[in-house]
Design a protein around this motif. Structure first.
Motif, PDB file in Angstrom:
ATOM      1  N   MET A   1       0.898  -1.329   0.089  1.00  0.00           N
ATOM      2  CA  MET A   1       0.023   0.159   0.038  1.00  0.00           C
ATOM      3  C   MET A   1       0.843   1.141   0.194  1.00  0.00           C
ATOM      4  O   MET A   1       1.944   1.248   0.795  1.00  0.00           O
ATOM      5  CB  MET A   1      -0.864   0.045   1.260  1.00  0.00           C
ATOM      6  N   LEU A   2       0.402   2.319  -0.794  1.00  0.00           N
ATOM      7  CA  LEU A   2       1.367   3.291  -0.931  1.00  0.00           C
ATOM      8  C   LEU A   2       0.758   4.250   0.382  1.00  0.00           C
ATOM      9  O   LEU A   2      -0.197   4.613   0.614  1.00  0.00           O
ATOM     10  CB  LEU A   2       0.873   4.201  -2.287  1.00  0.00           C
ATOM     11  N   PHE A  25      -1.876  11.167  -8.260  1.00  0.00           N
ATOM     12  CA  PHE A  25      -2.424  10.349  -9.283  1.00  0.00           C
ATOM     13  C   PHE A  25      -1.135   9.626 -10.106  1.00  0.00           C
ATOM     14  O   PHE A  25      -1.179   8.788 -10.847  1.00  0.00           O
ATOM     15  CB  PHE A  25      -3.501  10.754 -10.320  1.00  0.00           C
ATOM     16  N   SER A  26       0.058  10.160 -10.217  1.00  0.00           N
ATOM     17  CA  SER A  26       1.066   9.937 -10.746  1.00  0.00           C
ATOM     18  C   SER A  26       1.716   8.450 -10.134  1.00  0.00           C
ATOM     19  O   SER A  26       2.722   7.862 -10.498  1.00  0.00           O
ATOM     20  CB  SER A  26       2.382  10.916 -10.460  1.00  0.00           C
ATOM     21  N   PHE A  27       1.084   8.396  -8.957  1.00  0.00           N
ATOM     22  CA  PHE A  27       1.828   7.054  -8.051  1.00  0.00           C
ATOM     23  C   PHE A  27       0.656   5.871  -8.023  1.00  0.00           C
ATOM     24  O   PHE A  27       0.638   5.197  -7.231  1.00  0.00           O
ATOM     25  CB  PHE A  27       2.063   7.538  -6.651  1.00  0.00           C
ATOM     26  N   ASN A  28      -0.259   5.879  -8.716  1.00  0.00           N
ATOM     27  CA  ASN A  28      -1.338   4.552  -9.026  1.00  0.00           C
ATOM     28  C   ASN A  28      -0.221   3.476  -9.060  1.00  0.00           C
ATOM     29  O   ASN A  28       0.572   3.470  -9.893  1.00  0.00           O
ATOM     30  CB  ASN A  28      -2.227   4.755 -10.178  1.00  0.00           C
ATOM     31  N   ASP A  29      -0.939   2.383  -8.309  1.00  0.00           N
ATOM     32  CA  ASP A  29      -0.286   1.079  -8.459  1.00  0.00           C
ATOM     33  C   ASP A  29       1.146   0.885  -7.875  1.00  0.00           C
ATOM     34  O   ASP A  29       1.638   0.128  -8.358  1.00  0.00           O
ATOM     35  CB  ASP A  29      -0.187   0.479 -10.046  1.00  0.00           C
ATOM     36  N   ARG A  30       1.506   1.971  -6.928  1.00  0.00           N
ATOM     37  CA  ARG A  30       2.757   1.915  -6.626  1.00  0.00           C
ATOM     38  C   ARG A  30       2.391   1.459  -5.286  1.00  0.00           C
ATOM     39  O   ARG A  30       1.512   1.291  -4.328  1.00  0.00           O
ATOM     40  CB  ARG A  30       3.456   3.259  -6.394  1.00  0.00           C
ATOM     41  N   ASP A  31       3.763   0.991  -4.530  1.00  0.00           N
ATOM     42  CA  ASP A  31       3.803   0.497  -3.108  1.00  0.00           C
ATOM     43  C   ASP A  31       5.039   1.037  -2.252  1.00  0.00           C
ATOM     44  O   ASP A  31       5.943   1.013  -2.816  1.00  0.00           O
ATOM     45  CB  ASP A  31       3.748  -1.159  -3.073  1.00  0.00           C
ATOM     46  N   SER A  32       4.473   1.587  -1.258  1.00  0.00           N
ATOM     47  CA  SER A  32       5.778   2.239  -0.360  1.00  0.00           C
ATOM     48  C   SER A  32       6.753   1.278  -0.076  1.00  0.00           C
ATOM     49  O   SER A  32       7.999   1.708   0.063  1.00  0.00           O
ATOM     50  CB  SER A  32       5.186   3.017   0.975  1.00  0.00           C
ATOM     51  N   LEU A  73       3.523  17.648  -1.454  1.00  0.00           N
ATOM     52  CA  LEU A  73       3.078  16.272  -1.467  1.00  0.00           C
ATOM     53  C   LEU A  73       4.220  15.211  -0.729  1.00  0.00           C
ATOM     54  O   LEU A  73       5.624  15.559  -0.996  1.00  0.00           O
ATOM     55  CB  LEU A  73       2.980  15.642  -2.749  1.00  0.00           C
ATOM     56  N   HIS A  74       3.923  14.447   0.081  1.00  0.00           N
ATOM     57  CA  HIS A  74       4.813  13.519   0.991  1.00  0.00           C
ATOM     58  C   HIS A  74       4.359  12.216   0.334  1.00  0.00           C
ATOM     59  O   HIS A  74       3.431  11.614   0.617  1.00  0.00           O
ATOM     60  CB  HIS A  74       4.744  13.612   2.378  1.00  0.00           C
ATOM     61  N   VAL A  75       5.689  11.312  -0.059  1.00  0.00           N
ATOM     62  CA  VAL A  75       5.404   9.816  -0.446  1.00  0.00           C
ATOM     63  C   VAL A  75       6.320   9.040   0.172  1.00  0.00           C
ATOM     64  O   VAL A  75       7.493   9.580  -0.045  1.00  0.00           O
ATOM     65  CB  VAL A  75       5.805  10.126  -2.155  1.00  0.00           C
ATOM     66  N   ALA A  76       5.756   8.238   0.887  1.00  0.00           N
ATOM     67  CA  ALA A  76       6.713   7.184   1.645  1.00  0.00           C
ATOM     68  C   ALA A  76       7.295   6.088   0.626  1.00  0.00           C
ATOM     69  O   ALA A  76       6.485   5.792  -0.175  1.00  0.00           O
ATOM     70  CB  ALA A  76       6.014   6.324   2.542  1.00  0.00           C
TER      71      ALA A  76
END
Length: 93
Positions: A1-2, A25-32, A73-76
């Motif tokens: 899960m992202l 939405f640039s990170f669809n289907d990604r996982d942290s 935007l913070h992305v783990a």
């Protein structure tokens, strides 16, 4: 899960939907757990290069991007960048 979050408190444009909201939405289907910080940085710079002010990376934690409208935007991203064989980012260290 992202694991992803936005900070719209610095929004200077006044709109309800911000650049940080859209960038999620640039990170669809990604996982942290399987994405590393360099992959997250590459996605942001590819998809949002004209709207970025700054991108900060912290190894084993994630990436924070600041956009021209003042939002963040913070992305783990917790994965190692490679298997230790010497990728272009860590050169095997």
């Amino acid at each position: 899960m992202l694991q992803i979050s936005t900070d719209n408190s610095g929004n200077t444009m006044g709109g309800r939907t911000t650049l940080a909201d859209l960038a999620q939405f640039s990170f669809n289907d990604r996982d942290s757990q399987t994405m590393n910080i360099y992959q997250a940085d590459d996605i942001l710079r590819r998809d949002w290069r004209d709207e970025l002010v700054d991108v900060e990376m912290e190894y084993a934690l994630g990436v924070s991007a600041t956009f021209k409208d003042g939002t963040k935007l913070h992305v783990a991203a917790w994965a190692d960048c490679c298997d230790g064989s010497g990728c272009k980012h860590c050169r095997g260290y």
